[in-house]
Motif scaffolding. Structure first.
Motif, PDB file in Angstrom:
ATOM      1  N   PHE A  63      -6.503   6.637  -6.937  1.00  0.00           N
ATOM      2  CA  PHE A  63      -6.658   5.194  -6.710  1.00  0.00           C
ATOM      3  C   PHE A  63      -7.927   4.676  -7.380  1.00  0.00           C
ATOM      4  CE2 PHE A  63      -8.824   1.987  -4.023  1.00  0.00           C
ATOM      5  CZ  PHE A  63      -8.027   0.894  -4.358  1.00  0.00           C
ATOM      6  N   SER A 132       2.880   5.116  -3.606  1.00  0.00           N
ATOM      7  CA  SER A 132       1.970   4.433  -2.683  1.00  0.00           C
ATOM      8  C   SER A 132       0.861   3.703  -3.428  1.00  0.00           C
ATOM      9  CB  SER A 132       1.364   5.433  -1.696  1.00  0.00           C
ATOM     10  OG  SER A 132       0.568   6.392  -2.374  1.00  0.00           O
ATOM     11  N   ARG A 135       2.528   0.615  -5.387  1.00  0.00           N
ATOM     12  CA  ARG A 135       2.751  -0.552  -4.528  1.00  0.00           C
ATOM     13  C   ARG A 135       1.488  -1.410  -4.434  1.00  0.00           C
ATOM     14  NH1 ARG A 135       4.903  -0.646   1.817  1.00  0.00           N
ATOM     15  NH2 ARG A 135       4.802  -2.916   2.044  1.00  0.00           N
ATOM     16  N   LYS A 136       0.342  -0.755  -4.302  1.00  0.00           N
ATOM     17  CA  LYS A 136      -0.910  -1.521  -4.258  1.00  0.00           C
ATOM     18  C   LYS A 136      -1.189  -2.200  -5.593  1.00  0.00           C
ATOM     19  CE  LYS A 136      -3.893   1.582  -2.619  1.00  0.00           C
ATOM     20  NZ  LYS A 136      -5.202   1.993  -2.010  1.00  0.00           N
ATOM     21  N   CYS A 140      -1.617  -6.245  -6.582  1.00  0.00           N
ATOM     22  CA  CYS A 140      -2.733  -6.820  -7.347  1.00  0.00           C
ATOM     23  C   CYS A 140      -2.233  -7.603  -8.554  1.00  0.00           C
ATOM     24  CB  CYS A 140      -3.669  -5.720  -7.820  1.00  0.00           C
ATOM     25  SG  CYS A 140      -4.451  -4.743  -6.515  1.00  0.00           S
ATOM     26  N   CYS A 172      -8.425  -8.873   0.363  1.00  0.00           N
ATOM     27  CA  CYS A 172      -7.399  -7.831   0.385  1.00  0.00           C
ATOM     28  C   CYS A 172      -7.744  -6.628  -0.489  1.00  0.00           C
ATOM     29  CB  CYS A 172      -6.055  -8.407  -0.071  1.00  0.00           C
ATOM     30  SG  CYS A 172      -5.417  -9.725   0.981  1.00  0.00           S
ATOM     31  N   ILE A 173      -8.241  -6.866  -1.675  1.00  0.00           N
ATOM     32  CA  ILE A 173      -8.435  -5.761  -2.619  1.00  0.00           C
ATOM     33  C   ILE A 173      -9.826  -5.166  -2.451  1.00  0.00           C
ATOM     34  CG2 ILE A 173      -8.434  -5.113  -5.053  1.00  0.00           C
ATOM     35  CD1 ILE A 173      -6.321  -7.429  -5.397  1.00  0.00           C
ATOM     36  N   PHE A 177      -8.487  -2.788   0.551  1.00  0.00           N
ATOM     37  CA  PHE A 177      -8.106  -1.567  -0.165  1.00  0.00           C
ATOM     38  C   PHE A 177      -9.322  -0.661  -0.376  1.00  0.00           C
ATOM     39  CE2 PHE A 177      -4.250  -3.609  -2.557  1.00  0.00           C
ATOM     40  CZ  PHE A 177      -3.585  -3.734  -1.349  1.00  0.00           C
ATOM     41  N   ALA A 245      -1.031  -6.809   2.561  1.00  0.00           N
ATOM     42  CA  ALA A 245      -2.042  -5.860   2.109  1.00  0.00           C
ATOM     43  C   ALA A 245      -2.208  -4.720   3.110  1.00  0.00           C
ATOM     44  CB  ALA A 245      -3.370  -6.579   1.884  1.00  0.00           C
ATOM     45  N   CYS A 248       0.701  -2.423   2.648  1.00  0.00           N
ATOM     46  CA  CYS A 248       0.536  -1.614   1.432  1.00  0.00           C
ATOM     47  C   CYS A 248      -0.438  -0.472   1.671  1.00  0.00           C
ATOM     48  CB  CYS A 248       0.014  -2.488   0.284  1.00  0.00           C
ATOM     49  SG  CYS A 248       1.205  -3.622  -0.437  1.00  0.00           S
ATOM     50  N   GLU A 249      -1.567  -0.792   2.292  1.00  0.00           N
ATOM     51  CA  GLU A 249      -2.580   0.235   2.509  1.00  0.00           C
ATOM     52  C   GLU A 249      -2.129   1.245   3.558  1.00  0.00           C
ATOM     53  OE1 GLU A 249      -5.622   2.377   1.495  1.00  0.00           O
ATOM     54  OE2 GLU A 249      -5.254   0.447   0.511  1.00  0.00           O
ATOM     55  N   PHE A 252      -0.122   3.767   1.740  1.00  0.00           N
ATOM     56  CA  PHE A 252      -1.020   4.688   1.052  1.00  0.00           C
ATOM     57  C   PHE A 252      -1.603   5.696   2.041  1.00  0.00           C
ATOM     58  CE2 PHE A 252      -5.341   5.641  -0.700  1.00  0.00           C
ATOM     59  CZ  PHE A 252      -4.928   6.337  -1.825  1.00  0.00           C
TER      60      PHE A 252
END
Length: 332
Positions: A63, A132, A135-136, A140, A172-173, A177, A245, A248-249, A252
């Motif tokens: 990641f 996984s 998807r993130k 983005c 979110c990022i 993340f 988000a 998504c996380e 992961f």
């Protein structure tokens, strides 16, 4: 106003001194990748980590391989041209340097952790090959694309679209993340593992916290100047964005923990993500969506000096390898 089309170049009189102060604080927070010592990490990877922890680390570095590059691309393509303040653009220029520094750190990390070139190439291809992570990345890229054709913020709808992009990358990022990634790193450090990774992460953590604080200041300034941009519909979009988000996380985390990491459960990671998401919503003046508490006690047991601006705390020492006083009293 801050989101008016154009390119104001006038630094005197200064309209937004807070952004200039944030720029100066960032300059004093300078660090280099060469300061990070990975030597004990290599011994840990060779002799101390379990197979499940090794899987966690492999997913984490995969990641990291492209995460900050995505953030930097959005900054260049979508943010710099639309924040009409020379002080703010000074900060964004510094942020771009810091994103490049993070990329350099993670590149060095991969070079040390993955001596096999094929494994390194696989890590950099993770956004295509590991579901996984893909998807993130897709999340983005969708928000980058949402304003890719937006050359000027001419209308209320243009400004709202821009603000949603900014909120996505800050809350979110960078704000979710990456904070999840930091949690994995500090979990490993709580077990006495990978101190080099933890040291570099402390410095990345401070940078990312400042990026979030800057973005939220841009958002609050725009809200103060144009309160009609913020309504129930926008808040609903932000909540939906953060919920996606978190999902998504969580996916992961399910992958990262799929081999069974002793001391870290998917349930606790999910609650932690919900807790972080609620803090982001509160910073945006939006009611919490989850009401979860932070279940990860090790996050609160880290070196307080290094994690001074974690969630509600304020920075008292916000610099590495420099002298002088730095005041950075913004909530994030």
């Amino acid at each position: 106003m801050l989101l008016d089309p154009g390119m104001d170049l006038t630094l005197r009189p200064m309209r937004y001194p807070i952004f200039f102060e944030m720029y100066k604080a960032a300059i004093k927070n300078t660090w280099t990748v060469e300061e990070v010592d990975f030597s004990t990490d290599l011994a840990d990877l060779d002799r101390r980590v379990t197979p499940a922890e090794k899987h966690l680390i492999q997913r984490l570095v995969a990641f990291f391989a492209t995460g900050d590059s995505i953030v930097g691309n959005n900054l260049v393509l979508n943010l710099y041209q639309h924040v009409n303040s020379p002080e703010a653009r000074m900060y964004l220029s510094r942020q771009l340097y810091e994103e490049s520094l993070h990329v350099h750190f993670y590149l060095t990390l991969l070079d040390n952790y993955l001596p096999d070139m094929a494994e390194r190439e696989q890590a950099f291809a993770a956004i295509d090959n590991i579901p996984s992570i893909k998807r993130k990345a897709d999340f983005c890229f969708r928000w980058i694309d949402s304003i890719e054709q937006l050359d000027r913020l001419e209308t209320r709808e243009h400004r709202r679209r821009f603000l949603l992009n900014l909120i996505c990358f800050a809350a979110c990022i960078e704000g979710l993340f990456f904070f999840a990634a930091f949690a994995y790193v500090y979990f490993l450090r709580s077990k006495g593992l990978l101190h080099g990774l933890a040291t570099g992460t402390n410095w990345v953590f401070r940078d990312e916290s400042a990026h979030i604080a800057f973005a939220f200041n841009v958002i609050s300034t725009a809200r103060r100047e144009e309160p009609d941009l913020f309504d129930a519909a926008l808040e609903g979009e932000v909540v939906a964005m953060l919920r996606e988000a978190v999902d998504c996380e969580t996916e992961f985390a399910r992958d990262v923990l799929s081999h069974g990491v002793v001391g870290l459960s998917l349930q606790d990671l999910r609650k932690y993500l919900e807790y972080v998401a609620d803090r982001r919503l509160e910073s945006l003046g939006i009611a919490p969506a989850y009401g979860s508490k932070n279940p990860l006690a090790f996050m609160e047991l880290q070196d307080v000096q290094e994690l001074a601006n974690f969630f509600e705390r304020r920075v008292s020492a916000y610099q590495v390898g420099v002298t002088g006083d730095v005041v950075f009293g913004e909530e994030f």
